[in-house]
Design a protein around this motif. Structure first.
Motif, short mmCIF file in Angstrom:
data_model
loop_
_atom_site.label_atom_id
_atom_site.label_comp_id
_atom_site.label_asym_id
_atom_site.label_seq_id
_atom_site.Cartn_x
_atom_site.Cartn_y
_atom_site.Cartn_z
N PHE A 84 2.17 -80.32 -24.59
CA PHE A 84 0.96 -81.14 -24.56
C PHE A 84 0.30 -81.09 -25.93
O PHE A 84 0.58 -80.20 -26.74
N ARG A 85 -0.63 -82.01 -26.16
CA ARG A 85 -1.43 -81.96 -27.39
C ARG A 85 -2.90 -82.25 -27.04
O ARG A 85 -3.51 -83.19 -27.53
N CYS A 86 -3.46 -81.40 -26.19
CA CYS A 86 -4.83 -81.58 -25.73
C CYS A 86 -5.82 -81.49 -26.89
O CYS A 86 -5.77 -80.55 -27.69
N ALA A 87 -6.73 -82.43 -26.96
CA ALA A 87 -7.70 -82.47 -28.05
C ALA A 87 -8.69 -81.32 -27.98
O ALA A 87 -9.38 -81.04 -28.97
N TRP A 88 -8.78 -80.64 -26.84
CA TRP A 88 -9.73 -79.55 -26.65
C TRP A 88 -9.05 -78.18 -26.58
O TRP A 88 -9.68 -77.20 -26.16
N CYS A 89 -7.81 -78.08 -26.97
CA CYS A 89 -7.04 -76.84 -26.80
C CYS A 89 -7.77 -75.63 -27.37
O CYS A 89 -8.25 -75.65 -28.51
N GLN A 90 -7.86 -74.56 -26.57
CA GLN A 90 -8.54 -73.35 -26.99
C GLN A 90 -7.64 -72.44 -27.82
O GLN A 90 -8.13 -71.55 -28.53
N ASN A 91 -6.34 -72.64 -27.72
CA ASN A 91 -5.38 -71.80 -28.46
C ASN A 91 -4.53 -72.65 -29.40
O ASN A 91 -3.35 -72.38 -29.61
N TRP A 92 -5.14 -73.68 -29.98
CA TRP A 92 -4.38 -74.65 -30.78
C TRP A 92 -3.71 -74.01 -31.99
O TRP A 92 -2.66 -74.49 -32.43
N GLU A 93 -4.27 -72.92 -32.51
CA GLU A 93 -3.65 -72.30 -33.69
C GLU A 93 -2.21 -71.86 -33.43
O GLU A 93 -1.38 -71.88 -34.33
N ILE A 94 -1.93 -71.46 -32.18
CA ILE A 94 -0.56 -71.04 -31.87
C ILE A 94 0.19 -72.09 -31.05
O ILE A 94 1.39 -72.26 -31.23
N SER A 95 -0.51 -72.80 -30.17
CA SER A 95 0.19 -73.80 -29.35
C SER A 95 0.68 -74.97 -30.20
O SER A 95 1.75 -75.53 -29.94
N GLN A 96 -0.10 -75.35 -31.20
CA GLN A 96 0.24 -76.49 -32.04
C GLN A 96 0.84 -76.08 -33.39
O GLN A 96 1.06 -76.93 -34.25
N MET A 97 1.10 -74.80 -33.56
CA MET A 97 1.64 -74.31 -34.83
C MET A 97 2.91 -75.04 -35.27
O MET A 97 3.02 -75.49 -36.43
N PRO A 98 3.90 -75.19 -34.38
CA PRO A 98 5.13 -75.88 -34.83
C PRO A 98 4.89 -77.34 -35.19
O PRO A 98 5.57 -77.89 -36.06
N ARG A 99 3.92 -77.99 -34.54
CA ARG A 99 3.66 -79.41 -34.77
C ARG A 99 2.80 -79.64 -36.02
O ARG A 99 3.07 -80.53 -36.82
N GLU A 100 1.76 -78.82 -36.19
CA GLU A 100 0.80 -79.07 -37.26
C GLU A 100 1.12 -78.30 -38.54
O GLU A 100 0.80 -78.77 -39.64
N ARG A 101 1.71 -77.12 -38.40
CA ARG A 101 2.02 -76.32 -39.59
C ARG A 101 3.51 -76.26 -39.89
O ARG A 101 3.92 -75.66 -40.88
N HIS A 102 4.31 -76.88 -39.00
CA HIS A 102 5.76 -76.86 -39.16
C HIS A 102 6.27 -75.42 -39.33
O HIS A 102 7.13 -75.14 -40.16
N LEU A 103 5.71 -74.56 -38.50
CA LEU A 103 5.99 -73.12 -38.59
C LEU A 103 6.15 -72.56 -37.19
O LEU A 103 5.41 -72.94 -36.27
N ILE A 104 7.13 -71.67 -37.02
CA ILE A 104 7.29 -70.94 -35.76
C ILE A 104 7.13 -69.47 -36.09
O ILE A 104 8.06 -68.81 -36.55
N GLY A 105 5.92 -68.98 -35.91
CA GLY A 105 5.61 -67.59 -36.24
C GLY A 105 5.91 -66.65 -35.08
O GLY A 105 6.42 -67.05 -34.03
N GLY A 106 5.54 -65.40 -35.27
CA GLY A 106 5.74 -64.41 -34.23
C GLY A 106 6.54 -63.22 -34.70
O GLY A 106 6.97 -63.15 -35.85
#
Length: 340
Positions: A84-106
């Motif tokens: 999903f790409r919810c505009a109100w996501c509370q954990n967007w820094e990690i949920s959207q990391m691969p989409r917005e930062r092109h990064l898979i951390g961990g």
């Protein structure tokens, strides 16, 4: 690399993923909507197996699950990514990391290590949460099977967008789920989430049929899903299809991520939603993100059975038979007993 489950090979090295309801068709060298499943020469691979972005010991009430071993602790894990790409996501820094930062951390962590850490910290269950657990399904399954063998429960905190095939596999090890029913309008799902409503409703019914303990959360957002008529339809669906004993968590919205210009939800709106739910017949309703009581009351006589202070259980008066000691009404849930 770890080969993914639930996909079909197609001509020209394309694949169709069957893990979630997007059912992405993915060209060679590309990723699905979740951005953590990649087609490599006709083999679909999960990019997050064995890699956690978050590990934490939480009260089970924080999930929120109020009717699954109340007062216990749950070892919570997540990987990056979401479908999903919810505009109100509370954990967007990690949920959207691969989409917005092109990064898979961990950090690397094997299923055995996760189960051992859950046991070491005295947890009753493992929660697959913070991001969408469906997108790290292979990792969750291998961990969950070991957890089940060790006597631990397994819970999903999920958007409910998995396929029936995925749920059929998970049924052997998934004990409980809190599903975010984010709205009751397909247009809202399409515009603000990038998904559809019906697959979520299908998953809710499927989980109920499979015997997975189910609780539902709705984040009420001003101007988006707070219309009383919509909330009435939502709770009528819960009562009709999932049963009046299904706990409903009504959560207060606070500005964040891409919705910083929307004001917090008025508490009066949450109370109105609560009244709509009670009028429809729901027996267990809780308000979240507010300084309100989150106690569990007997639906028969109204006696306070579980008293909570925030996410902590201060007192549990439910005896081992799982019934109200005052009127004998059965209290819905799993592992609800507190009294000897």
């Amino acid at each position: 690399m770890h080969e993914a489950m639930l996909y079909d090979k197609m001509p020209d090295n394309r694949v169709r993923c069957r893990l979630c309801a997007h059912r992405c068709i993915i060209d060679d060298g590309h990723r699905g909507i979740c951005q953590v499943r990649e087609n490599r020469e006709g083999v679909l691979c999960t990019l997050v197996y064995g890699r956690t972005i978050s590990q934490s010991v939480d009260p089970i009430e924080k999930k929120p699950l109020f009717h699954f071993y109340p007062g216990s602790r749950s070892f919570s894990i997540a990987t990056p990514g979401c479908n999903f790409r919810c505009a109100w996501c509370q954990n967007w820094e990690i949920s959207q990391m691969p989409r917005e930062r092109h990064l898979i951390g961990g950090h690397p962590a094997t299923p055995d290590q996760l189960v051992e850490e859950a046991r070491r910290t005295g947890c009753r269950s493992i929660a697959y949460t913070y991001t969408e657990p469906t997108v790290f399904f292979e990792y969750a399954q291998d961990t969950a099977r070991l957890a089940r063998a060790a006597g631990l429960g397994n819970v999903f905190v999920t958007n409910g967008y998995m396929t029936c095939e995925t749920l059929d596999i998970a049924a052997s090890w998934l004990d409980a789920a809190n599903v975010d029913l984010k709205a009751f309008r397909d247009a809202t799902y399409r515009r603000h989430i990038g998904a559809r409503l019906q697959p979520v409703l299908d998953s809710l019914k499927k989980m109920k049929d499979l015997g997975i303990w189910l609780e539902v959360t709705t984040l009420v957002i001003p101007g988006l899903n707070d219309d009383p008529a919509e909330l009435r339809e939502l709770v009528e669906y819960i009562v009709r299809e999932l049963g009046c004993d299904t706990p409903w968590h009504i959560s207060r919205f606070f500005p964040g991520y891409r919705m910083r210009d929307v004001p917090p939800t008025p508490v009066a709106t949450l109370r109105q939603a609560e009244e709509i739910g009670r009028t429809a017949g729901l027996r267990y309703i809780y308000l979240g993100n507010v300084a309100e009581s989150a106690d569990t009351l007997c639906p028969g006589c109204g006696r306070e059975l579980i008293r909570r202070l925030g996410f902590q259980v201060a007192e549990n008066a439910i005896p081992r038979n799982g019934c109200c000691p005052a009127c004998g009404e059965t209290v819905a849930g799993v592992g609800m007993a507190g009294m000897d």
